[in-house]
Design an enzyme around this catalytic site. Structure first.
Site, mmCIF file in Angstrom:
data_model
loop_
_atom_site.group_PDB
_atom_site.id
_atom_site.type_symbol
_atom_site.label_atom_id
_atom_site.label_comp_id
_atom_site.label_asym_id
_atom_site.label_seq_id
_atom_site.Cartn_x
_atom_site.Cartn_y
_atom_site.Cartn_z
ATOM 1 N N GLY A 85 -3.817 -6.251 13.990
ATOM 2 C CA GLY A 85 -3.099 -5.379 13.108
ATOM 3 C C GLY A 85 -2.570 -6.081 11.816
ATOM 4 N N GLN A 107 2.199 -7.348 4.142
ATOM 5 C CA GLN A 107 1.348 -8.824 4.297
ATOM 6 C C GLN A 107 0.262 -9.127 3.250
ATOM 7 O OE1 GLN A 107 0.639 -7.818 8.677
ATOM 8 N NE2 GLN A 107 0.835 -10.001 8.630
ATOM 9 N N CYS A 118 1.320 -14.037 14.409
ATOM 10 C CA CYS A 118 1.385 -12.939 13.121
ATOM 11 C C CYS A 118 0.570 -13.846 12.012
ATOM 12 C CB CYS A 118 2.718 -12.919 12.474
ATOM 13 S SG CYS A 118 2.923 -11.932 11.024
ATOM 14 N N LEU A 119 -0.401 -13.127 11.370
ATOM 15 C CA LEU A 119 -0.970 -13.525 10.318
ATOM 16 C C LEU A 119 -0.258 -14.359 9.278
ATOM 17 C CD1 LEU A 119 -3.700 -10.719 9.949
ATOM 18 C CD2 LEU A 119 -3.900 -12.708 11.162
ATOM 19 N N HIS A 130 5.382 -4.354 16.343
ATOM 20 C CA HIS A 130 5.100 -5.501 15.617
ATOM 21 C C HIS A 130 4.823 -5.205 14.061
ATOM 22 C CE1 HIS A 130 3.883 -9.842 14.858
ATOM 23 N NE2 HIS A 130 3.175 -9.207 13.699
ATOM 24 N N GLU A 131 3.805 -4.325 13.862
ATOM 25 C CA GLU A 131 3.590 -3.841 12.585
ATOM 26 C C GLU A 131 4.426 -3.116 11.671
ATOM 27 O OE1 GLU A 131 1.217 -5.580 11.466
ATOM 28 O OE2 GLU A 131 0.280 -6.266 13.192
ATOM 29 N N HIS A 189 7.258 -4.945 10.406
ATOM 30 C CA HIS A 189 6.988 -5.567 8.893
ATOM 31 C C HIS A 189 7.322 -4.539 7.918
ATOM 32 C CE1 HIS A 189 4.630 -9.367 9.553
ATOM 33 N NE2 HIS A 189 3.781 -8.808 10.493
HETATM 34 CO CO CO Z 1 2.722 -9.743 11.955
#
Ligand code: CO
Length: 160
Positions: free
Chosen positions: A46, A51, A88-89, A130-131, A134
């Site tokens: 995701g 991000q 998380c990225l 989660h997304e 963000h």
């Molecule tokens: Co993330």
């Protein structure tokens, strides 16, 4: 398509409340494709627009070889709760346990201007939650317990 630079924790854009997408134009569609390419290139499941430097309510998720592009996603129903490991990225090499709803319904606009609502559970539901966090300036490390550097062994792969 193009790979985008992933912003990491500490970048102020990750703390902002993102703006709604008002018009689904070429630029928005290209950003969705670039987000997807960046997500696949980094083995994520995701990714959210902030991000990659855009404070807009857009996410792309692909948990089980089915890609969803969601514009202005909104959770309309939640059920149950479970704790599982997340990464998380934007938080390289950090992992932690996060409590999320087990089952959700999420409403969003597609890139084809259609309003859609889907039901998700398990990992897909977790990833969407989660997304969407963000988009509201929230990182998993703000809410996770037992954060570790490096992945604890025996846990399944979950980088959002
Ligand atoms: Co993330």
């Amino acid at each position: 398509m193009a790979l985008l630079e992933v912003k990491t924790a500490g970048d102020p854009i990750l703390k902002q409340i993102c703006a709604s997408v008002k018009k689904i134009d070429k630029r928005v569609k290209k950003l969705l494709d670039d987000m997807a390419e960046t997500m696949y290139a980094t083995d994520g499941i995701g990714i959210a627009a902030p991000q990659v430097g855009y404070s807009l309510r857009m996410i792309v998720v692909d948990v089980d070889h089915k890609r969803y592009d969601m514009l202005n996603p909104e959770i309309t129903y939640r059920e149950g709760s479970e704790v599982d490991l997340e990464g998380c990225l934007s938080c390289p090499n950090l992992f932690g346990e996060v409590e999320r709803a087990t089952k959700i319904r999420v409403k969003f606009m597609t890139r084809y201007h259609k309003e859609k609502e889907i039901e998700a559970e398990g990992l897909l539901a977790r990833c969407i939650q989660h997304e969407i966090d963000h988009l509201n300036g929230r990182l998993f490390i703000d809410i996770a317990k037992n954060i570790t550097k490096g992945k604890p062994q025996t846990e399944s792969d979950q980088e959002n």
